[in-house]
Enzyme design. Structure first.
Site, short mmCIF file in Angstrom:
data_model
loop_
_atom_site.label_atom_id
_atom_site.label_comp_id
_atom_site.label_asym_id
_atom_site.label_seq_id
_atom_site.Cartn_x
_atom_site.Cartn_y
_atom_site.Cartn_z
CG ASN A 34 36.05 -3.28 -10.01
OD1 ASN A 34 35.76 -3.40 -11.19
ND2 ASN A 34 35.20 -2.82 -9.11
CB VAL A 43 37.55 6.24 -3.12
CG1 VAL A 43 38.38 5.41 -4.03
CG2 VAL A 43 37.60 7.70 -3.50
CG ASP A 44 34.78 2.30 -8.07
OD1 ASP A 44 34.45 3.21 -8.85
OD2 ASP A 44 34.92 1.11 -8.42
N1 AR6 Z 1 37.61 10.36 -0.55
C1 AR6 Z 1 38.89 10.00 -0.36
N2 AR6 Z 1 39.28 8.76 0.01
C2 AR6 Z 1 38.31 7.86 0.22
C3 AR6 Z 1 36.93 8.15 0.04
C4 AR6 Z 1 36.59 9.46 -0.36
N3 AR6 Z 1 35.32 9.84 -0.57
N4 AR6 Z 1 36.21 7.03 0.32
C5 AR6 Z 1 37.10 6.07 0.68
N5 AR6 Z 1 38.36 6.57 0.62
P1 AR6 Z 1 39.00 1.66 -1.45
P2 AR6 Z 1 40.86 -0.10 -2.89
C6 AR6 Z 1 39.64 5.93 0.91
O1 AR6 Z 1 38.46 0.52 -0.67
O2 AR6 Z 1 41.46 -0.57 -1.62
C7 AR6 Z 1 36.02 -0.77 -4.67
O3 AR6 Z 1 34.93 -1.60 -4.44
C8 AR6 Z 1 39.66 4.71 1.80
O4 AR6 Z 1 39.60 5.12 3.17
O5 AR6 Z 1 38.06 2.67 -1.97
O6 AR6 Z 1 41.78 0.29 -4.02
C9 AR6 Z 1 36.53 -0.85 -6.10
O7 AR6 Z 1 35.47 -1.04 -7.01
C10 AR6 Z 1 41.01 4.10 1.46
O8 AR6 Z 1 42.04 4.77 2.18
O9 AR6 Z 1 39.88 1.17 -2.72
C11 AR6 Z 1 37.44 -2.05 -6.04
O10 AR6 Z 1 36.71 -3.25 -6.18
C12 AR6 Z 1 41.18 4.46 -0.02
O11 AR6 Z 1 40.16 5.42 -0.32
C13 AR6 Z 1 38.04 -1.97 -4.66
O12 AR6 Z 1 37.11 -1.23 -3.88
C14 AR6 Z 1 41.04 3.29 -0.97
O13 AR6 Z 1 40.06 2.38 -0.49
C15 AR6 Z 1 39.33 -1.20 -4.67
O14 AR6 Z 1 39.91 -1.26 -3.39
#
Ligand code: AR6
Length: 194
Positions: A34, A43-44
């Site tokens: 973010n 993933v973060d």
């Molecule tokens: N490995 C690979 N992909 C993953 C993993 C993992 N370990 N964990 C989740 N994903 P998101 P955004 C996928 O929500 O939408 C955070 O709070 C997940 O299934 O992680 O860009 C940040 O701090 C999805 O397909 O990121 C920001 O505030 C993808 O990663 C906000 O979320 C992205 O989901 C960013 O939201």
């Protein structure tokens, strides 16, 4: 790995994988962060848990120097305990209706990270599906943008980054990326032979 999971662009490759991005060894792992660079869920959260506190310490320094990271941009840190040299923290757009610059901002995340990679002699880089979790970007549109932006970048920056891995966390997302990869491969083949 089935042949439909790899797209060759000159000497470079786009690869599709299903799994946990924190366990796949590369030179640089991209995080879906973010703009406060403050950590979070998805993933973060997984990257900070697996990488350890060093990554957040580096982000604290970056934050005190630049304040925040603009949507569509990214900052680089070390990778702590992750199997990589760098983490590139990219800030994807929150999806509204697709008419507030979301496609361009999402594409910019991919190209900015690839530029950061080229500047650091990174040969292998992995991307999660930026913006498609908490930020709500529809996965079909986001997968197409991810693959097309990386392919276009590789076509114009031959010989820098060699392997770009797209890592999907769910089988459903993986199927969607595979479909768009097959479409992209068809388009690239038509360009080459047409
Ligand atoms: N490995 C690979 N992909 C993953 C993993 C993992 N370990 N964990 C989740 N994903 P998101 P955004 C996928 O929500 O939408 C955070 O709070 C997940 O299934 O992680 O860009 C940040 O701090 C999805 O397909 O990121 C920001 O505030 C993808 O990663 C906000 O979320 C992205 O989901 C960013 O939201």
């Amino acid at each position: 790995m089935g042949s439909e999971l790899v797209i060759r662009i000159g000497l470079c490759q786009l690869q599709l994988l299903k799994g946990d991005i924190t366990t796949i060894a590369v030179d640089a792992i991209v995080n879906a962060a973010n703009s406060q660079l403050a950590g979070g869920g998805g993933v973060d959260g997984a990257i900070h848990r697996a990488g350890g506190p060093e990554i957040m310490h580096e982000l604290d320094e970056i934050r005190s120097a630049i304040g925040h990271c603009e949507t569509g941009s990214a900052v680089a840190t070390g990778a702590g305990k992750l199997p990589a040299k760098y983490v590139f923290h990219a800030v994807g757009p929150r999806y509204r209706d697709g008419r507030h610059g979301e496609p361009e901002l999402l594409a910019s995340c991919y190209t900015t990270c690839l530029n950061l990679a080229a500047e650091r002699d990174v040969k292998t880089i992995s991307f999660p599906s930026i913006s498609t979790g908490i930020y709500g970007y529809p996965i079909e549109a986001a997968a197409e943008i991810a693959l097309k932006s990386a392919a276009a970048w590789l076509q114009h920056h031959a010989g820098t980054v060699r392997v770009v891995k797209f890592v999907q966390f769910s089988e459903g997302d993986h199927e969607i990326y595979r479909k768009h990869a097959a479409n992209l491969r068809g388009t690239l083949a038509a360009e080459t032979h047409g």
